[in-house]
Write an enzyme that holds these catalytic residues in place. Structure first.
Site, mmCIF file in Angstrom:
data_model
loop_
_atom_site.group_PDB
_atom_site.id
_atom_site.type_symbol
_atom_site.label_atom_id
_atom_site.label_comp_id
_atom_site.label_asym_id
_atom_site.label_seq_id
_atom_site.Cartn_x
_atom_site.Cartn_y
_atom_site.Cartn_z
ATOM 1 C CD GLU A 162 37.500 12.708 -26.055
ATOM 2 O OE1 GLU A 162 36.859 11.633 -25.908
ATOM 3 O OE2 GLU A 162 37.911 13.112 -27.151
ATOM 4 C CD GLU A 179 39.659 8.936 -28.159
ATOM 5 O OE1 GLU A 179 39.208 9.117 -27.025
ATOM 6 O OE2 GLU A 179 38.992 8.408 -29.078
#
Length: 405
Positions: free
Chosen positions: A296, A198
């Protein structure tokens, strides 16, 4: 000026690239993350942070508050007990084939003057051995970088984004190289390694510099394995925005899908949640020119989980975060088991999970976040499985064809 190209031509080229690259992955990824184990997060294990006082809001400040000896003792106990070989056996029994394991740079290449404690790699070694014993594959995920690549507590230190400043990229490459050397050489269990979790391009990470970093990590992968897959997070840029970059090199994209972190999403109907998941698969995953997984995602339909937005930070759903209008009281959505939700909420959680499974398997698969928590309804796969909310077998559908694929 660039010549105009028809949408049909673009789509044809995109689909050809998709078919070519997707063929390099033999099976769908059906996995789960081991979040909150070797990289701490307050909402996954709030007890660790509550015991340390108000100033402990991430792993950096937790270890800083506790001091080296006490932090080492508490984290060692956590590492030894939170995830064990029994978890790997249960994961395999559920029909999963992958585990994604977050690890911070401080475990692989610690920096002088920082309060973090080390010892995580021995537990990652154990995890790889347990995975091998239970016929599971592993994704080693570099989850935190020096300076923080996103400002989130799950990077190790919440606050300003400092990655790409000073020598932080070079330090990250050292950490990545350590992981690549340790886990990719002569091992067919760790089949993927993630360059960085991320990195927040909309938050200020320079995408061109990020591409340079990704190229450097690929070189480190190839030094240690000709076959391992390098996983690239999309940086919160639409996944197809990376088309044309690092194609045909055992490279896979990773995108993360949550529908609770923007204010309006918490008020969505279940139908709107399902439509958003289906559209991700139909429009964005299908348009990527490389293999892509959703690395995710969750069954949660609100941000009610205690500390989910950060310890000491409010909640969108109940109106305590910023200018968000309250949707309602969180109640049983804040903590405990999914079994504590209403019958409608349980059914909607199952519907949402099934729609996402269908959407994400349009491409190369998925990795659920996360396996275990101290009590976070919708986020805890072990709890969802135990209560019949996560499909068993994984292909079972109580709500079939929601996406109409």
């Amino acid at each position: 000026m660039f010549p105009r190209i028809s949408q049909a031509a673009i789509l044809a080229h995109s689909l050809l690239a998709v078919c070519t690259s997707a063929a390099t992955l033999a099976e769908k990824v059906r996995g789960v993350n081991l979040g909150g184990w070797l990289v701490l997060e307050p909402w996954i294990t709030p007890s660790l942070f509550d015991e340390a006082g108000d100033e402990a809001v991430d792993e950096y400040t937790l270890t800083e508050v506790l001091g080296v000896e006490e932090a080492a003792a508490r984290l060692s106990e956590h590492w030894n007990t939170f995830i064990t070989e029994e978890d790997f056996a249960l994961i395999a029994e559920a029909g999963l084939n992958y585990v994604r394991i977050p690890i911070g740079y401080w475990a692989a290449a610690p920096l002088d003057g920082e309060p973090y404690v080390s010892g995580q790699l021995e537990h990652l070694d154990n995890a790889v051995a347990w995975a091998r014993a239970h016929n599971l594959k592993v994704i080693v995920d570099l989850h935190g970088a020096p300076g923080s690549q996103n400002g989130f507590d799950n990077s190790g230190r919440r606050g300003p984004i400092g990655w790409q400043q000073g020598d932080t990229v070079e330090q990250t490459i050292l950490a990545f190289e350590t992981l690549a050397q340790r886990y990719l050489a002569d091992d067919d269990t760790v089949t993927m390694i993630e360059a960085l979790n991320e990195p927040h391009v909309p938050g200020g990470i320079n995408q061109d510099q990020l591409k340079d970093y990704y190229e450097e990590t690929l070189a480190r992968v190839r030094k240690n394995s000709p076959e391992a897959t390098l996983l690239l997070h999309d940086g919160f840029v639409q996944t197809e925005g990376w088309n044309g970059f690092m194609t045909g090199e055992n490279v896979m994209m990773d995108t993360h899908h949550y529908e609770v972190f923007e204010g309006g999403q918490n008020a969505w109907s279940i139908e709107k949640h399902i439509d958003a998941a289906c559209q991700l698969g139909r429009q964005h995953l299908q348009a990527a020119d490389k293999p892509v997984i959703v690395g995710e995602w969750t069954g949660a339909l609100s941000d009610c989980t205690r500390y989910l937005n950060g310890k000491g930070i409010g909640i969108r759903y109940d109106g305590t975060l910023g200018s968000n209008t309250a949707v309602g009281a969180c109640g049983s959505k804040s903590e405990g088991s999914v079994a504590g939700l209403s019958a409608d909420e349980i059914a909607n959680t199952r519907r949402f999970i099934e729609a996402q499974l269908d959407a994400f398997e349009l491409r190369n698969g998925w990795v659920f976040w996360t396996w275990k928590t101290e009590g976070a309804p919708g986020w805890d796969m072990q709890d969802l499985l135990a209560n019949g909310v996560f499909p068993q077998p994984l292909t079972d559908r109580e709500f079939p064809n929601q996406c109409n694929f």
